[in-house]
Design a protein around this motif. Structure first.
Motif, mmCIF file in Angstrom:
data_model
loop_
_atom_site.group_PDB
_atom_site.id
_atom_site.type_symbol
_atom_site.label_atom_id
_atom_site.label_comp_id
_atom_site.label_asym_id
_atom_site.label_seq_id
_atom_site.Cartn_x
_atom_site.Cartn_y
_atom_site.Cartn_z
ATOM 1 N N LYS A 108 0.818 -1.213 0.000
ATOM 2 C CA LYS A 108 0.000 0.000 0.000
ATOM 3 C C LYS A 108 0.855 1.267 0.000
ATOM 4 C CE LYS A 108 -4.199 -1.817 2.079
ATOM 5 N NZ LYS A 108 -5.164 -1.658 3.162
ATOM 6 N N ALA A 109 2.077 1.171 0.495
ATOM 7 C CA ALA A 109 2.971 2.338 0.471
ATOM 8 C C ALA A 109 3.268 2.736 -0.971
ATOM 9 C CB ALA A 109 4.261 2.033 1.231
ATOM 10 N N ASN A 110 3.479 1.752 -1.842
ATOM 11 C CA ASN A 110 3.696 2.046 -3.263
ATOM 12 C C ASN A 110 2.422 2.583 -3.907
ATOM 13 O OD1 ASN A 110 6.347 1.133 -3.171
ATOM 14 N ND2 ASN A 110 5.892 -0.832 -4.117
ATOM 15 N N VAL A 111 1.278 2.074 -3.480
ATOM 16 C CA VAL A 111 -0.007 2.529 -4.024
ATOM 17 C C VAL A 111 -0.203 3.999 -3.687
ATOM 18 C CG1 VAL A 111 -2.513 2.238 -3.890
ATOM 19 C CG2 VAL A 111 -1.027 0.226 -3.997
ATOM 20 N N TYR A 112 0.098 4.380 -2.465
ATOM 21 C CA TYR A 112 -0.002 5.780 -2.053
ATOM 22 C C TYR A 112 0.898 6.650 -2.939
ATOM 23 C CZ TYR A 112 0.255 9.979 0.834
ATOM 24 O OH TYR A 112 0.196 11.271 1.275
ATOM 25 N N SER A 113 2.132 6.233 -3.097
ATOM 26 C CA SER A 113 3.093 6.990 -3.919
ATOM 27 C C SER A 113 2.600 7.112 -5.360
ATOM 28 C CB SER A 113 4.458 6.310 -3.902
ATOM 29 O OG SER A 113 4.958 6.230 -2.593
ATOM 30 N N PHE A 114 2.025 6.038 -5.886
ATOM 31 C CA PHE A 114 1.468 6.094 -7.231
ATOM 32 C C PHE A 114 0.367 7.142 -7.313
ATOM 33 C CE2 PHE A 114 -1.989 4.868 -10.090
ATOM 34 C CZ PHE A 114 -1.330 4.993 -11.307
ATOM 35 N N GLY A 115 -0.484 7.206 -6.298
ATOM 36 C CA GLY A 115 -1.549 8.201 -6.282
ATOM 37 C C GLY A 115 -0.999 9.618 -6.357
ATOM 38 N N THR A 170 -11.298 10.197 -14.176
ATOM 39 C CA THR A 170 -11.062 8.824 -13.731
ATOM 40 C C THR A 170 -9.679 8.698 -13.103
ATOM 41 O OG1 THR A 170 -12.549 7.917 -15.404
ATOM 42 C CG2 THR A 170 -10.900 6.406 -14.477
ATOM 43 N N VAL A 171 -8.663 9.225 -13.777
ATOM 44 C CA VAL A 171 -7.295 9.140 -13.240
ATOM 45 C C VAL A 171 -7.202 9.900 -11.922
ATOM 46 C CG1 VAL A 171 -4.866 9.724 -13.630
ATOM 47 C CG2 VAL A 171 -6.228 8.774 -15.493
ATOM 48 N N LEU A 172 -7.776 11.088 -11.859
ATOM 49 C CA LEU A 172 -7.726 11.876 -10.629
ATOM 50 C C LEU A 172 -8.445 11.169 -9.479
ATOM 51 C CD1 LEU A 172 -8.280 15.414 -12.165
ATOM 52 C CD2 LEU A 172 -6.196 14.598 -11.021
ATOM 53 N N ARG A 173 -9.581 10.578 -9.762
ATOM 54 C CA ARG A 173 -10.314 9.859 -8.705
ATOM 55 C C ARG A 173 -9.544 8.625 -8.243
ATOM 56 N NH1 ARG A 173 -15.941 10.800 -11.798
ATOM 57 N NH2 ARG A 173 -16.501 12.766 -10.811
ATOM 58 N N VAL A 174 -8.940 7.909 -9.181
ATOM 59 C CA VAL A 174 -8.116 6.754 -8.806
ATOM 60 C C VAL A 174 -6.933 7.217 -7.966
ATOM 61 C CG1 VAL A 174 -6.536 4.996 -9.731
ATOM 62 C CG2 VAL A 174 -8.819 5.250 -10.710
ATOM 63 N N ALA A 175 -6.309 8.312 -8.353
ATOM 64 C CA ALA A 175 -5.165 8.850 -7.596
ATOM 65 C C ALA A 175 -5.575 9.169 -6.163
ATOM 66 C CB ALA A 175 -4.617 10.095 -8.289
ATOM 67 N N LEU A 176 -6.716 9.816 -6.009
ATOM 68 C CA LEU A 176 -7.180 10.169 -4.665
ATOM 69 C C LEU A 176 -7.565 8.932 -3.863
ATOM 70 C CD1 LEU A 176 -9.187 13.422 -5.420
ATOM 71 C CD2 LEU A 176 -6.963 13.206 -4.294
ATOM 72 N N LEU A 177 -8.147 7.939 -4.517
ATOM 73 C CA LEU A 177 -8.456 6.681 -3.835
ATOM 74 C C LEU A 177 -7.176 5.984 -3.387
ATOM 75 C CD1 LEU A 177 -11.365 5.283 -6.024
ATOM 76 C CD2 LEU A 177 -11.508 6.021 -3.631
ATOM 77 N N CYS A 178 -6.161 5.993 -4.220
ATOM 78 C CA CYS A 178 -4.872 5.389 -3.868
ATOM 79 C C CYS A 178 -4.281 6.058 -2.638
ATOM 80 C CB CYS A 178 -3.882 5.484 -5.024
ATOM 81 S SG CYS A 178 -4.234 4.412 -6.412
ATOM 82 N N ALA A 179 -4.292 7.377 -2.629
ATOM 83 C CA ALA A 179 -3.722 8.134 -1.509
ATOM 84 C C ALA A 179 -4.571 7.966 -0.254
ATOM 85 C CB ALA A 179 -3.571 9.593 -1.877
ATOM 86 N N ASP A 180 -5.872 7.939 -0.410
ATOM 87 C CA ASP A 180 -6.756 7.842 0.748
ATOM 88 C C ASP A 180 -6.782 6.435 1.329
ATOM 89 O OD1 ASP A 180 -8.603 9.123 2.536
ATOM 90 O OD2 ASP A 180 -10.225 8.071 1.496
ATOM 91 N N ALA A 181 -6.965 5.432 0.479
ATOM 92 C CA ALA A 181 -7.071 4.053 0.949
ATOM 93 C C ALA A 181 -5.764 3.561 1.555
ATOM 94 C CB ALA A 181 -7.508 3.139 -0.192
ATOM 95 N N ALA A 182 -4.647 3.927 0.943
ATOM 96 C CA ALA A 182 -3.363 3.479 1.442
ATOM 97 C C ALA A 182 -3.052 4.086 2.808
ATOM 98 C CB ALA A 182 -2.254 3.815 0.449
#
Length: 185
Positions: A108-115, A170-182
């Motif tokens: 999840k740390a990488n997922v956050y960084s990807f976001g 879509t990309v922006l929402r995925v980015a925010l989900l990545c940062a939030d969920a992680a």
């Protein structure tokens, strides 16, 4: 690599490189980075946690294809453990909060960084971007724009109208989900 790294192309002083980062190229880069991370997390024999996913660690070849680089801080994790407790290493602003504060490392740390990086790719701004002196980080500004229902304000003005608002959202929402969920381990 022929086109250096993503941070130079996106945030550097060479306008020619940024001009080549059309919306289709930016979308392709996001997808290629996501696929690379999926491989590291799910398809490799060991889970590989990069620990320093950021624009300067993504190289771009002659076709602007993205290649994740610099595995000097990477940690390997076997399938049996859900996370690693380790000393903190990486770049401030790209580290997931649970890792930065407690040393708890998972994919999840990488997922956050990807976001964070996806926000940079869409906006053309660095993570430490301050909007009108009000917000300290791009992520903070993005969450505020989302609350206001004006997330598309984040799209890089250099793109003009040459982008798909549906894809950008879509990309922006995925980015925010990545940062939030992680960050909610």
């Amino acid at each position: 690599m022929a086109n250096n790294c993503l941070s130079q192309a996106l945030l550097g002083t060479i306008k020619v490189s940024k001009a080549k980062l059309t919306w289709p190229v930016r979308l392709k880069i996001c997808i290629e980075i996501a696929r690379g991370l999926a491989y590291l997390h799910e398809e490799s024999h060991l889970t590989i946690i990069h620990r320093d996913i950021k624009a300067s660690n993504v190289l771009l070849d002659e076709n602007f294809s993205a290649k994740i680089s610099d595995f000097g801080l990477a940690k390997l994790n076997d399938e049996e453990s859900t996370h690693i407790i380790t000393r903190i290493a990486g770049t401030v602003g790209y580290m997931a909060p649970e890792y930065a504060m407690r040393g708890i490392l998972s994919p999840k740390a990488n997922v956050y960084s990807f976001g964070i990086m996806a926000l940079e790719i869409v906006s053309g701004k660095g993570n430490n971007y301050t909007h009108n002196g009000e917000y300290d980080y791009l992520l903070e500004w993005a969450f505020i724009l989302q609350e206001k229902g004006s997330l598309l304000e984040l799209v890089d003005p250099d793109l003009g109208t040459e982008y798909s608002s549906e894809e950008a959202l879509t990309v922006l929402r995925v980015a925010l989900l990545c940062a939030d969920a992680a960050s909610k381990l």
